[in-house]
Scaffold this motif. Structure first.
Motif, PDB file in Angstrom:
ATOM      1  N   VAL A 113       7.465   2.705  -7.803  1.00 40.06           N
ATOM      2  CA  VAL A 113       6.044   2.458  -7.257  1.00 40.06           C
ATOM      3  C   VAL A 113       5.105   2.359  -8.641  1.00 40.06           C
ATOM      4  N   SER A 114       4.707   1.142  -8.769  1.00 37.18           N
ATOM      5  CA  SER A 114       3.643   1.051 -10.015  1.00 37.18           C
ATOM      6  C   SER A 114       2.133   1.337  -9.501  1.00 37.18           C
ATOM      7  N   PHE A 115       1.607   2.205 -10.194  1.00 34.84           N
ATOM      8  CA  PHE A 115       0.153   2.502  -9.822  1.00 34.84           C
ATOM      9  C   PHE A 115      -0.784   1.677 -10.419  1.00 34.84           C
ATOM     10  N   ASP A 116      -0.798   0.485 -10.501  1.00 37.63           N
ATOM     11  CA  ASP A 116      -1.777  -0.456 -10.866  1.00 37.63           C
ATOM     12  C   ASP A 116      -1.839  -1.288  -9.497  1.00 37.63           C
ATOM     13  N   ALA A 117      -3.160  -1.283  -9.186  1.00 35.96           N
ATOM     14  CA  ALA A 117      -3.206  -2.046  -8.078  1.00 35.96           C
ATOM     15  C   ALA A 117      -3.252  -3.480  -8.225  1.00 35.96           C
ATOM     16  N   VAL A 118      -2.603  -3.959  -6.951  1.00 37.77           N
ATOM     17  CA  VAL A 118      -2.309  -5.421  -7.250  1.00 37.77           C
ATOM     18  C   VAL A 118      -3.198  -6.137  -6.224  1.00 37.77           C
ATOM     19  N   ASP A 119      -3.753  -5.516  -5.371  1.00 38.71           N
ATOM     20  CA  ASP A 119      -4.801  -6.263  -4.288  1.00 38.71           C
ATOM     21  C   ASP A 119      -5.812  -4.815  -3.877  1.00 38.71           C
ATOM     22  N   TYR A 120      -6.690  -5.329  -3.020  1.00 35.86           N
ATOM     23  CA  TYR A 120      -7.783  -4.389  -2.517  1.00 35.86           C
ATOM     24  C   TYR A 120      -8.124  -5.074  -1.184  1.00 35.86           C
ATOM     25  N   VAL A 121      -7.883  -4.210  -0.097  1.00 35.58           N
ATOM     26  CA  VAL A 121      -8.215  -4.585   1.215  1.00 35.58           C
ATOM     27  C   VAL A 121      -9.110  -3.493   1.943  1.00 35.58           C
ATOM     28  N   LYS A 122      -9.466  -4.125   2.941  1.00 35.97           N
ATOM     29  CA  LYS A 122     -10.553  -3.242   3.905  1.00 35.97           C
ATOM     30  C   LYS A 122      -9.669  -1.943   4.531  1.00 35.97           C
ATOM     31  N   ARG A 123     -10.590  -0.984   4.443  1.00 36.72           N
ATOM     32  CA  ARG A 123     -10.103   0.327   4.933  1.00 36.72           C
ATOM     33  C   ARG A 123      -9.917   0.423   6.559  1.00 36.72           C
ATOM     34  N   PRO A 124      -8.766   0.795   6.941  1.00 35.86           N
ATOM     35  CA  PRO A 124      -8.940   1.176   8.252  1.00 35.86           C
ATOM     36  C   PRO A 124      -9.459   2.436   8.832  1.00 35.86           C
ATOM     37  N   ALA A 125      -9.713   2.386  10.208  1.00 33.01           N
ATOM     38  CA  ALA A 125     -10.661   3.747  10.345  1.00 33.01           C
ATOM     39  C   ALA A 125     -10.039   5.084  10.212  1.00 33.01           C
ATOM     40  N   GLU A 126      -8.687   5.075  10.059  1.00 32.37           N
ATOM     41  CA  GLU A 126      -7.854   6.338   9.530  1.00 32.37           C
ATOM     42  C   GLU A 126      -8.127   6.818   8.305  1.00 32.37           C
ATOM     43  N   LEU A 127      -8.596   5.610   7.521  1.00 33.67           N
ATOM     44  CA  LEU A 127      -8.898   6.029   6.001  1.00 33.67           C
ATOM     45  C   LEU A 127     -10.449   5.760   5.571  1.00 33.67           C
ATOM     46  N   GLU A 128     -11.100   5.462   6.393  1.00 30.59           N
ATOM     47  CA  GLU A 128     -12.471   5.077   5.989  1.00 30.59           C
ATOM     48  C   GLU A 128     -13.248   6.082   5.195  1.00 30.59           C
ATOM     49  N   SER A 129     -13.152   7.440   5.331  1.00 30.83           N
ATOM     50  CA  SER A 129     -13.779   8.095   4.535  1.00 30.83           C
ATOM     51  C   SER A 129     -12.712   9.123   3.640  1.00 30.83           C
ATOM     52  N   VAL A 130     -11.761   8.688   3.601  1.00 31.32           N
ATOM     53  CA  VAL A 130     -10.400   9.310   2.742  1.00 31.32           C
ATOM     54  C   VAL A 130     -10.463   8.948   1.432  1.00 31.32           C
ATOM     55  N   ARG A 131     -11.049   9.909   0.305  1.00 29.61           N
ATOM     56  CA  ARG A 131     -10.908   9.791  -1.179  1.00 29.61           C
ATOM     57  C   ARG A 131      -9.263   9.707  -1.481  1.00 29.61           C
ATOM     58  N   GLY A 132      -8.806   8.610  -2.145  1.00 26.80           N
ATOM     59  CA  GLY A 132      -7.755   8.546  -2.657  1.00 26.80           C
ATOM     60  C   GLY A 132      -6.690   7.876  -1.638  1.00 26.80           C
ATOM     61  N   GLY A 133      -7.387   7.452  -0.651  1.00 30.87           N
ATOM     62  CA  GLY A 133      -6.412   6.814   0.440  1.00 30.87           C
ATOM     63  C   GLY A 133      -5.910   5.344  -0.270  1.00 30.87           C
ATOM     64  N   TYR A 134      -4.791   4.812   0.136  1.00 32.57           N
ATOM     65  CA  TYR A 134      -4.187   3.788  -0.597  1.00 32.57           C
ATOM     66  C   TYR A 134      -3.248   2.964   0.382  1.00 32.57           C
ATOM     67  N   GLY A 135      -2.844   1.812   0.161  1.00 29.95           N
ATOM     68  CA  GLY A 135      -1.709   1.004   0.550  1.00 29.95           C
ATOM     69  C   GLY A 135      -0.517   1.090  -0.319  1.00 29.95           C
ATOM     70  N   LEU A 136       0.629   0.863   0.381  1.00 26.43           N
ATOM     71  CA  LEU A 136       1.900   0.570  -0.462  1.00 26.43           C
ATOM     72  C   LEU A 136       2.902  -0.239   0.117  1.00 26.43           C
ATOM     73  N   LEU A 137       2.839  -1.201  -0.585  1.00 28.07           N
ATOM     74  CA  LEU A 137       3.837  -2.412   0.097  1.00 28.07           C
ATOM     75  C   LEU A 137       5.327  -2.049  -0.077  1.00 28.07           C
ATOM     76  N   VAL A 138       5.838  -1.998   1.183  1.00 30.26           N
ATOM     77  CA  VAL A 138       7.159  -1.440   1.165  1.00 30.26           C
ATOM     78  C   VAL A 138       8.309  -2.418   0.614  1.00 30.26           C
ATOM     79  N   ALA A 139       9.272  -1.852  -0.139  1.00 26.43           N
ATOM     80  CA  ALA A 139      10.394  -2.463  -0.464  1.00 26.43           C
ATOM     81  C   ALA A 139      11.771  -2.155   0.102  1.00 26.43           C
ATOM     82  N   GLY A 140      12.634  -3.061   0.591  1.00 24.17           N
ATOM     83  CA  GLY A 140      13.720  -2.749   1.035  1.00 24.17           C
ATOM     84  C   GLY A 140      13.876  -2.650   2.762  1.00 24.17           C
ATOM     85  N   ASP A 141      14.971  -2.421   3.376  1.00 26.07           N
ATOM     86  CA  ASP A 141      15.116  -2.466   4.887  1.00 26.07           C
ATOM     87  C   ASP A 141      15.520  -1.075   5.409  1.00 26.07           C
ATOM     88  N   SER A 142      15.719   0.024   4.720  1.00 31.15           N
ATOM     89  CA  SER A 142      16.067   1.171   5.224  1.00 31.15           C
ATOM     90  C   SER A 142      15.446   1.834   6.251  1.00 31.15           C
TER      91      SER A 142
END
Length: 225
Positions: A113-142
């Motif tokens: 995982v590279s912690f350099d943001a590749v994009d920014y998206v709207k926060r869903p309700a579950e993360l609306e007020s969560v400090r440090g919430g983030y999205g991770l693009l999944v790699a692989g099929d496991s």
């Protein structure tokens, strides 16, 4: 099956699920399912899409028995593998955005995982007020079908570990730069080990907590674009 509670109970049994499995998937107490099925209370409207998906029926069938009734599971047949929670679009209500990080396939089911943001998206309700919430693009099929390559895991880094929830474990603290991680279902843990599970191929295994000290809870998913 004249009531919503009766239809929930019928669909759950047809799916081969017990009340605790439904409660665990929805992240609520089993008593809630008992009360729904007894028509003492009703599920919140926002839970109906996820509940219907889990039970293998439509929302219309749950609400009004519109369409064909689900067929009971054959003896010995278990329900389909659980899938990660999908957040309905109408819940994407926050005008604020959260960072999205990318992962590259590593060895033995690990990702880098590279912690350099590749994009920014709207926060869903579950993360609306969560400090440090983030999205991770999944790699692989496991983790197919819970996650496919290119899906985005929505992550709350502050929630404690929870059984039968998807998590991301980090080999090194995610404070910048590239770090090694794995995304799996957490089945349990003790002072020494994480007890994990993946779907493709199906495998249950353990990892030492000393080697994977950071556990972030996955709370939802965006499908690959």
């Amino acid at each position: 099956m004249k009531t919503l509670g009766e239809r929930i109970r019928y669909a759950r049994k047809a799916r081969g699920l017990v009340q605790q499995q439904v409660a665990t998937h929805l992240g609520i107490a089993r008593v809630n399912i008992t009360q729904w099925e007894a028509d003492q209370t009703k599920p919140e409207a926002k839970r109906l899409p996820e509940l219907a998906t889990l039970l293998g029926v439509t929302e219309s069938w749950l609400l009004s028995r519109s369409g064909e009734d689900p067929q009971p599971a054959k003896p010995g047949k278990q329900a389909d593998k659980p899938v990660s929670r999908i957040i309905p679009g109408q819940q994407l209500i926050s005008p604020e955005k959260m960072p999205v990080y990318a992962a590259a396939q590593g060895g033995d089911g690990h990702v880098i995982v590279s912690f350099d943001a590749v994009d920014y998206v709207k926060r869903p309700a579950e993360l609306e007020s969560v400090r440090g919430g983030y999205g991770l693009l999944v790699a692989g099929d496991s983790m197919v079908p819970a996650f496919r390559g290119g899906d985005m895991a929505l992550v709350n880094p502050h929630l404690p570990p929870s059984r039968e929830k998807n998590v991301i474990l980090y080999h090194t603290p995610p404070h910048g730069g590239d770090v090694e991680a794995i995304i799996k279902q957490l089945n349990g843990w003790n002072d020494r080990e994480w007890h994990l599970q993946q779907w493709n191929p199906f495998r249950e295994f353990t990892e030492f907590r000393q080697e994977w000290p950071i556990c972030h809870r996955v709370v939802g998913r965006y499908d690959a674009r």
